[in-house]
Write a protein that holds these residues in place. Sequence first.
Motif, PDB file in Angstrom:
ATOM      1  N   HIS A  60       1.829  14.245   0.356  1.00 27.06           N
ATOM      2  CA  HIS A  60       3.635  13.299  -0.010  1.00 27.06           C
ATOM      3  C   HIS A  60       3.087  11.880  -0.008  1.00 27.06           C
ATOM      4  CE1 HIS A  60       4.729  17.961   0.215  1.00 27.06           C
ATOM      5  NE2 HIS A  60       5.849  18.058  -0.668  1.00 27.06           N
ATOM      6  N   LEU A  61       3.744  12.071  -0.761  1.00 24.17           N
ATOM      7  CA  LEU A  61       4.041  10.390  -0.676  1.00 24.17           C
ATOM      8  C   LEU A  61       5.496   9.997  -0.121  1.00 24.17           C
ATOM      9  CD1 LEU A  61       3.215   7.577  -1.838  1.00 24.17           C
ATOM     10  CD2 LEU A  61       5.196   8.315  -3.949  1.00 24.17           C
TER      11      LEU A  61
ATOM     12  N   PHE B 294       5.418  -4.783   7.533  1.00 28.07           N
ATOM     13  CA  PHE B 294       6.744  -3.431   7.975  1.00 28.07           C
ATOM     14  C   PHE B 294       6.460  -1.859   6.608  1.00 28.07           C
ATOM     15  CE2 PHE B 294       8.109  -5.991   5.185  1.00 28.07           C
ATOM     16  CZ  PHE B 294       9.678  -4.996   4.030  1.00 28.07           C
ATOM     17  N   ILE B 295       6.384  -1.601   7.269  1.00 32.22           N
ATOM     18  CA  ILE B 295       6.154   0.169   6.446  1.00 32.22           C
ATOM     19  C   ILE B 295       8.197   0.531   6.045  1.00 32.22           C
ATOM     20  CG2 ILE B 295       6.177   2.644   6.555  1.00 32.22           C
ATOM     21  CD1 ILE B 295       3.492   1.960   8.330  1.00 32.22           C
ATOM     22  N   VAL B 296       7.869   0.879   4.384  1.00 28.99           N
ATOM     23  CA  VAL B 296       9.288   0.932   3.887  1.00 28.99           C
ATOM     24  C   VAL B 296       9.094   2.809   4.071  1.00 28.99           C
ATOM     25  CG1 VAL B 296      10.426   1.320   2.052  1.00 28.99           C
ATOM     26  CG2 VAL B 296       9.372  -0.633   2.834  1.00 28.99           C
ATOM     27  N   PRO B 297       9.836   3.376   4.709  1.00 29.67           N
ATOM     28  CA  PRO B 297       9.393   4.456   4.902  1.00 29.67           C
ATOM     29  C   PRO B 297      10.846   5.561   4.383  1.00 29.67           C
ATOM     30  CG  PRO B 297      11.292   4.358   7.170  1.00 29.67           C
ATOM     31  CD  PRO B 297      10.970   3.107   5.681  1.00 29.67           C
ATOM     32  N   PHE B 298      10.306   6.634   3.194  1.00 29.93           N
ATOM     33  CA  PHE B 298      10.972   6.708   2.246  1.00 29.93           C
ATOM     34  C   PHE B 298      12.067   8.236   3.343  1.00 29.93           C
ATOM     35  CE2 PHE B 298       7.555   6.854  -1.176  1.00 29.93           C
ATOM     36  CZ  PHE B 298       8.169   5.278  -1.405  1.00 29.93           C
ATOM     37  N   GLY B 299      13.434   8.190   3.157  1.00 33.36           N
ATOM     38  CA  GLY B 299      14.499   9.369   3.403  1.00 33.36           C
ATOM     39  C   GLY B 299      13.744  10.713   3.356  1.00 33.36           C
TER      40      GLY B 299
ATOM     41  N   MET C 268      -3.270   2.035  -2.679  1.00 35.70           N
ATOM     42  CA  MET C 268      -2.820   3.103  -2.296  1.00 35.70           C
ATOM     43  C   MET C 268      -3.917   3.765  -1.235  1.00 35.70           C
ATOM     44  SD  MET C 268      -2.671   4.809  -6.318  1.00 35.70           S
ATOM     45  CE  MET C 268      -4.271   4.094  -6.818  1.00 35.70           C
ATOM     46  N   ASP C 269      -3.777   4.612  -0.460  1.00 39.42           N
ATOM     47  CA  ASP C 269      -4.476   5.411   0.887  1.00 39.42           C
ATOM     48  C   ASP C 269      -5.446   6.504  -0.202  1.00 39.42           C
ATOM     49  OD1 ASP C 269      -3.001   7.721   0.591  1.00 39.42           O
ATOM     50  OD2 ASP C 269      -2.269   7.605   2.491  1.00 39.42           O
ATOM     51  N   ASP C 270      -6.298   6.878   0.176  1.00 36.63           N
ATOM     52  CA  ASP C 270      -6.768   7.811   0.308  1.00 36.63           C
ATOM     53  C   ASP C 270      -6.752   8.608  -1.113  1.00 36.63           C
ATOM     54  OD1 ASP C 270      -9.273   5.928   0.708  1.00 36.63           O
ATOM     55  OD2 ASP C 270      -9.652   7.460   2.119  1.00 36.63           O
ATOM     56  N   THR C 271      -5.161   9.342  -0.041  1.00 38.50           N
ATOM     57  CA  THR C 271      -4.706  10.714  -0.614  1.00 38.50           C
ATOM     58  C   THR C 271      -4.114  10.507  -2.066  1.00 38.50           C
ATOM     59  OG1 THR C 271      -4.781  11.969   1.800  1.00 38.50           O
ATOM     60  CG2 THR C 271      -2.932  12.436  -0.154  1.00 38.50           C
ATOM     61  N   VAL C 272      -3.453   8.981  -1.623  1.00 36.75           N
ATOM     62  CA  VAL C 272      -2.440   8.859  -3.011  1.00 36.75           C
ATOM     63  C   VAL C 272      -3.774   9.247  -4.053  1.00 36.75           C
ATOM     64  CG1 VAL C 272      -1.202   7.201  -3.871  1.00 36.75           C
ATOM     65  CG2 VAL C 272      -0.106   7.638  -1.538  1.00 36.75           C
ATOM     66  N   LYS C 273      -4.635   8.230  -3.866  1.00 36.83           N
ATOM     67  CA  LYS C 273      -5.240   7.701  -5.202  1.00 36.83           C
ATOM     68  C   LYS C 273      -5.889   8.668  -5.687  1.00 36.83           C
ATOM     69  CE  LYS C 273      -8.266   3.829  -3.539  1.00 36.83           C
ATOM     70  NZ  LYS C 273      -9.292   3.404  -2.623  1.00 36.83           N
ATOM     71  N   SER C 274      -6.180   9.429  -5.210  1.00 43.52           N
ATOM     72  CA  SER C 274      -6.624  10.871  -5.571  1.00 43.52           C
ATOM     73  C   SER C 274      -5.760  12.181  -6.581  1.00 43.52           C
ATOM     74  CB  SER C 274      -7.274  12.158  -4.670  1.00 43.52           C
ATOM     75  OG  SER C 274      -5.926  12.719  -3.307  1.00 43.52           O
ATOM     76  N   HIS C 275      -4.223  11.529  -6.952  1.00 43.85           N
ATOM     77  CA  HIS C 275      -3.230  11.705  -8.042  1.00 43.85           C
ATOM     78  C   HIS C 275      -2.671  11.030  -8.512  1.00 43.85           C
ATOM     79  CE1 HIS C 275      -3.671  14.803  -4.054  1.00 43.85           C
ATOM     80  NE2 HIS C 275      -3.189  15.266  -5.572  1.00 43.85           N
TER      81      HIS C 275
ATOM     82  N   GLU D 131       0.959  -0.931  -0.054  1.00 46.31           N
ATOM     83  CA  GLU D 131      -0.230   0.186  -0.072  1.00 46.31           C
ATOM     84  C   GLU D 131       0.589   1.404   0.613  1.00 46.31           C
ATOM     85  OE1 GLU D 131      -3.256   2.224   2.371  1.00 46.31           O
ATOM     86  OE2 GLU D 131      -2.938   0.564   3.627  1.00 46.31           O
ATOM     87  N   PHE D 132       0.375   2.246  -0.845  1.00 46.25           N
ATOM     88  CA  PHE D 132       1.116   3.403  -0.929  1.00 46.25           C
ATOM     89  C   PHE D 132       0.688   4.733   0.102  1.00 46.25           C
ATOM     90  CE2 PHE D 132       2.481   1.407  -5.142  1.00 46.25           C
ATOM     91  CZ  PHE D 132       3.580   1.141  -4.930  1.00 46.25           C
ATOM     92  N   ILE D 133       1.449   5.211   0.650  1.00 45.04           N
ATOM     93  CA  ILE D 133       1.009   5.508   2.421  1.00 45.04           C
ATOM     94  C   ILE D 133       2.039   7.386   1.621  1.00 45.04           C
ATOM     95  CG2 ILE D 133       0.508   3.695   3.740  1.00 45.04           C
ATOM     96  CD1 ILE D 133       2.806   4.075   4.677  1.00 45.04           C
TER      97      ILE D 133
END
Length: 208
Positions: A36-37, A117-122, A155-162, A29-31
């Motif tokens: 921001h992603l 797990f969550i892969v956190p972007f730098g 995708m979460d709702d914010t990512v899905k909207s973009h 899932e893209f969060i």
Amino acid sequence: MKIALITFTLLFSTAAWSHPHSFVDMKTEFISDNQHLSGMKMVWTMDEITSADLLYDAGKAKPGDVVWKKLAAQVMANVLGQHYFTEVWQDKNRVKFLNLPKEYNLSRNGNKAVLEFIVPFGEPQLLSAKQYRIQTFDPSYFVDMYYDNPQALTMDDTVKSHCQIELHTPKPDDSLKQYALSLDKADAPPEDMDLGQQFAQTVTLICH
């Protein structure tokens, strides 16, 4: 627990096994955070044979028990040692990850072990007018890491909207497949061959 740690170390290393030896069914899932992603929440379900020693060490421990937490930490350490087995590219720029996930968990689903797990972007990434290319793979192809279908990507709702998602599964030629299947015991593909990447699915996140 040493057995489980050794098993998972072998699972994600150039161990002496035929290709592929283990299978990981993935969901991602893209969060987002503040428009921001910000990262990817991954769920990896291991095949029954790969899971056996991990689940044996867990025994009858209940979810949240200290045994699960210790096993999760050991498994996650090996995943982190390989940079989450994941590459994310925005154009020609590789997106960097933080060295520690914000959260992670190991659990049982029947006869299979499940790592979440969550892969956190730098750095959080823009969601507008950007395209991201994502691959998750074991470079040696000892482990087959795959999405069973496009619905495994959300995708979460914010990512899905973009954004929208595309999943591409490669079709290696027969000679490459036969070569991968022929590798066994002490055999290992040359590092510069990137064997695992040639079999890896590509996820494209297209944002507008």
